[in-house]
Motif scaffolding. Structure first.
Motif, PDB file in Angstrom:
ATOM      1  N   VAL A  54       0.856  -1.187   0.000  1.00  0.00           N
ATOM      2  CA  VAL A  54       0.000   0.000   0.000  1.00  0.00           C
ATOM      3  C   VAL A  54       0.889   1.232   0.000  1.00  0.00           C
ATOM      4  O   VAL A  54       1.543   1.539   1.011  1.00  0.00           O
ATOM      5  CB  VAL A  54      -0.936   0.044   1.223  1.00  0.00           C
ATOM      6  CG1 VAL A  54      -1.817   1.293   1.168  1.00  0.00           C
ATOM      7  CG2 VAL A  54      -1.777  -1.208   1.309  1.00  0.00           C
ATOM      8  N   THR A  55       0.955   1.912  -1.141  1.00  0.00           N
ATOM      9  CA  THR A  55       1.768   3.122  -1.237  1.00  0.00           C
ATOM     10  C   THR A  55       0.938   4.236  -1.856  1.00  0.00           C
ATOM     11  O   THR A  55      -0.033   3.980  -2.580  1.00  0.00           O
ATOM     12  CB  THR A  55       3.035   2.910  -2.088  1.00  0.00           C
ATOM     13  OG1 THR A  55       2.644   2.585  -3.433  1.00  0.00           O
ATOM     14  CG2 THR A  55       3.896   1.780  -1.526  1.00  0.00           C
ATOM     15  N   ASP A  56       1.343   5.475  -1.597  1.00  0.00           N
ATOM     16  CA  ASP A  56       0.617   6.603  -2.159  1.00  0.00           C
ATOM     17  C   ASP A  56       1.547   7.797  -2.284  1.00  0.00           C
ATOM     18  O   ASP A  56       2.578   7.883  -1.605  1.00  0.00           O
ATOM     19  CB  ASP A  56      -0.595   6.968  -1.303  1.00  0.00           C
ATOM     20  CG  ASP A  56      -1.704   7.605  -2.130  1.00  0.00           C
ATOM     21  OD1 ASP A  56      -2.824   7.726  -1.618  1.00  0.00           O
ATOM     22  OD2 ASP A  56      -1.439   8.012  -3.298  1.00  0.00           O
ATOM     23  N   LYS A  57       1.161   8.701  -3.172  1.00  0.00           N
ATOM     24  CA  LYS A  57       1.975   9.874  -3.441  1.00  0.00           C
ATOM     25  C   LYS A  57       1.881  10.886  -2.308  1.00  0.00           C
ATOM     26  O   LYS A  57       0.824  11.072  -1.703  1.00  0.00           O
ATOM     27  CB  LYS A  57       1.517  10.538  -4.741  1.00  0.00           C
ATOM     28  CG  LYS A  57       1.694   9.669  -5.970  1.00  0.00           C
ATOM     29  CD  LYS A  57       1.131  10.366  -7.200  1.00  0.00           C
ATOM     30  CE  LYS A  57       1.291   9.478  -8.427  1.00  0.00           C
ATOM     31  NZ  LYS A  57       0.710  10.122  -9.642  1.00  0.00           N
ATOM     32  N   GLY A  58       3.003  11.544  -2.076  1.00  0.00           N
ATOM     33  CA  GLY A  58       3.029  12.668  -1.166  1.00  0.00           C
ATOM     34  C   GLY A  58       2.911  13.965  -1.937  1.00  0.00           C
ATOM     35  O   GLY A  58       2.219  14.042  -2.962  1.00  0.00           O
ATOM     36  N   ASP A  59       3.637  14.962  -1.504  1.00  0.00           N
ATOM     37  CA  ASP A  59       3.530  16.289  -2.121  1.00  0.00           C
ATOM     38  C   ASP A  59       4.385  16.460  -3.364  1.00  0.00           C
ATOM     39  O   ASP A  59       4.058  17.251  -4.239  1.00  0.00           O
ATOM     40  CB  ASP A  59       3.933  17.349  -1.096  1.00  0.00           C
ATOM     41  CG  ASP A  59       3.028  17.340   0.113  1.00  0.00           C
ATOM     42  OD1 ASP A  59       3.546  17.397   1.245  1.00  0.00           O
ATOM     43  OD2 ASP A  59       1.794  17.254  -0.064  1.00  0.00           O
ATOM     44  N   VAL A  60       5.493  15.736  -3.431  1.00  0.00           N
ATOM     45  CA  VAL A  60       6.438  15.918  -4.550  1.00  0.00           C
ATOM     46  C   VAL A  60       6.869  14.579  -5.119  1.00  0.00           C
ATOM     47  O   VAL A  60       8.035  14.211  -5.098  1.00  0.00           O
ATOM     48  CB  VAL A  60       7.661  16.763  -4.108  1.00  0.00           C
ATOM     49  CG1 VAL A  60       7.277  18.207  -3.919  1.00  0.00           C
ATOM     50  CG2 VAL A  60       8.292  16.183  -2.839  1.00  0.00           C
ATOM     51  N   PRO A  61       5.955  13.788  -5.696  1.00  0.00           N
ATOM     52  CA  PRO A  61       6.292  12.438  -6.133  1.00  0.00           C
ATOM     53  C   PRO A  61       6.951  12.341  -7.513  1.00  0.00           C
ATOM     54  O   PRO A  61       7.479  11.279  -7.862  1.00  0.00           O
ATOM     55  CB  PRO A  61       4.922  11.763  -6.173  1.00  0.00           C
ATOM     56  CG  PRO A  61       3.987  12.876  -6.533  1.00  0.00           C
ATOM     57  CD  PRO A  61       4.546  14.100  -5.869  1.00  0.00           C
ATOM     58  N   GLU A  62       6.915  13.420  -8.307  1.00  0.00           N
ATOM     59  CA  GLU A  62       7.387  13.330  -9.687  1.00  0.00           C
ATOM     60  C   GLU A  62       8.857  12.949  -9.746  1.00  0.00           C
ATOM     61  O   GLU A  62       9.703  13.563  -9.086  1.00  0.00           O
ATOM     62  CB  GLU A  62       7.169  14.665 -10.402  1.00  0.00           C
ATOM     63  CG  GLU A  62       5.715  15.066 -10.569  1.00  0.00           C
ATOM     64  CD  GLU A  62       5.121  15.638  -9.290  1.00  0.00           C
ATOM     65  OE1 GLU A  62       3.872  15.659  -9.192  1.00  0.00           O
ATOM     66  OE2 GLU A  62       5.892  16.052  -8.389  1.00  0.00           O
ATOM     67  N   GLY A  63       9.142  11.946 -10.557  1.00  0.00           N
ATOM     68  CA  GLY A  63      10.512  11.497 -10.745  1.00  0.00           C
ATOM     69  C   GLY A  63      10.955  10.414  -9.771  1.00  0.00           C
ATOM     70  O   GLY A  63      12.101   9.969  -9.831  1.00  0.00           O
ATOM     71  N   TYR A  64      10.052   9.980  -8.910  1.00  0.00           N
ATOM     72  CA  TYR A  64      10.383   8.968  -7.904  1.00  0.00           C
ATOM     73  C   TYR A  64       9.422   7.785  -7.989  1.00  0.00           C
ATOM     74  O   TYR A  64       8.283   7.921  -8.421  1.00  0.00           O
ATOM     75  CB  TYR A  64      10.301   9.554  -6.491  1.00  0.00           C
ATOM     76  CG  TYR A  64      11.129  10.772  -6.251  1.00  0.00           C
ATOM     77  CD1 TYR A  64      10.582  12.049  -6.399  1.00  0.00           C
ATOM     78  CD2 TYR A  64      12.461  10.661  -5.882  1.00  0.00           C
ATOM     79  CE1 TYR A  64      11.345  13.184  -6.181  1.00  0.00           C
ATOM     80  CE2 TYR A  64      13.234  11.789  -5.652  1.00  0.00           C
ATOM     81  CZ  TYR A  64      12.665  13.046  -5.800  1.00  0.00           C
ATOM     82  OH  TYR A  64      13.433  14.164  -5.577  1.00  0.00           O
ATOM     83  N   LYS A  65       9.909   6.638  -7.566  1.00  0.00           N
ATOM     84  CA  LYS A  65       9.078   5.453  -7.387  1.00  0.00           C
ATOM     85  C   LYS A  65       9.427   4.819  -6.052  1.00  0.00           C
ATOM     86  O   LYS A  65      10.545   4.984  -5.547  1.00  0.00           O
ATOM     87  CB  LYS A  65       9.323   4.432  -8.513  1.00  0.00           C
ATOM     88  CG  LYS A  65       8.774   4.825  -9.854  1.00  0.00           C
ATOM     89  CD  LYS A  65       9.159   3.812 -10.927  1.00  0.00           C
ATOM     90  CE  LYS A  65       8.678   2.425 -10.626  1.00  0.00           C
ATOM     91  NZ  LYS A  65       9.012   1.464 -11.720  1.00  0.00           N
ATOM     92  N   VAL A  66       8.474   4.066  -5.513  1.00  0.00           N
ATOM     93  CA  VAL A  66       8.720   3.330  -4.281  1.00  0.00           C
ATOM     94  C   VAL A  66       8.063   1.956  -4.414  1.00  0.00           C
ATOM     95  O   VAL A  66       7.249   1.726  -5.310  1.00  0.00           O
ATOM     96  CB  VAL A  66       8.154   4.038  -3.034  1.00  0.00           C
ATOM     97  CG1 VAL A  66       8.891   5.339  -2.752  1.00  0.00           C
ATOM     98  CG2 VAL A  66       6.653   4.279  -3.184  1.00  0.00           C
ATOM     99  N   SER A  67       8.435   1.086  -3.501  1.00  0.00           N
ATOM    100  CA  SER A  67       7.758  -0.200  -3.396  1.00  0.00           C
ATOM    101  C   SER A  67       7.759  -0.622  -1.936  1.00  0.00           C
ATOM    102  O   SER A  67       8.623  -0.211  -1.160  1.00  0.00           O
ATOM    103  CB  SER A  67       8.427  -1.261  -4.268  1.00  0.00           C
ATOM    104  OG  SER A  67       9.710  -1.577  -3.751  1.00  0.00           O
TER     105      SER A  67
END
Lengths: 113, 114
Positions: A54-67
């Protein structure tokens, strides 16, 4: 010792070369998050995860990925880093719930040239 | 939207004098407030929090904070400053409506001179 471990502490890379910053916590925390810290802008959230898968974007997600495939790990991936991603990055974790603060890692200072 | 403000970029105090680092907040509902400290080249360390109860909260390293609902403030205080207290201090509020995100103020640089 209860802690959040980030690696590496320092990283210099070139534009476009994919990189991963690892983050691991040993406190069985459900919540994990990535922040970047920039002068004059304070700390801004990039992504967060409320539990495994379960992941979700914060305020500045552009250019990043998570897992979040495991509860303890929350890597930050920069697929094609650019100079504007030069920053100090922090991983943090906490128990779920409004009354809990975060435990922060020691930070990763990333320079993209 | 929930927010916190730290009106002072820098606070200068002489060693042994009391110190105050200011923080005001804007939240809907009950606030969940935190103070963190960042030493050079280190991560953020938890100092104290206010969730409910006594308006005066005691934390690590002799710090305390006073929650004032009418003034929407949560100022950090210490009766007698040490040179080793020199660091960057962040006030934060936990936003339960945005996935539990901690929203930080801009930070206040505290400088304690001998």
């Amino acid at each position: 010792e209860a802690q959040v471990t980030q690696n590496p502490r320092y990283l210099i890379t070139v534009t476009g070369k994919k990189l991963t910053v690892t983050c691991s916590q040993n406190m069985n925390h459900e919540y994990m998050s990535w922040y970047r810290q920039d002068p004059g802008l304070g700390l801004r959230q990039i992504y967060y995860s409320m539990n495994v898968e379960v992941t979700d974007k914060g305020d500045v997600p552009e250019g990043y990925k998570v897992s979040r495939k495991e509860k303890r790990n929350f890597p930050l991936i920069l697929e094609s880093p650019s100079p504007n991603q030069t920053s100090l990055y922090f991983c943090a974790s906490s128990l779920a719930g409004k009354g809990y603060g975060y435990t922060f890692g020691s930070g990763t200072r990333l320079t993209v040239v | 939207a929930q927010s916190v403000a730290q009106p002072e970029d820098q606070v200068n105090v002489a060693e042994g004098n009391p110190l105050t680092v200011k923080c005001t907040y804007s939240v809907s509902g009950n606030p969940y407030l935190f103070w963190y400290v960042q030493y050079p080249n280190r991560g953020l360390q938890f100092l104290l929090k206010y969730i409910t109860g006594d308006n005066l909260v005691k934390g690590s390293y002799g710090f305390e904070a006073e929650f004032n609902k009418s003034q929407t403030s949560f100022h950090l205080k210490k009766p007698s400053a040490l040179v080793s207290d020199s660091a960057l201090y962040f006030c934060a509020v936990r936003d339960i409506n945005q996935g539990g995100k901690l929203i930080f103020g801009q930070g206040t640089e505290l400088s304690v001179k001998p």
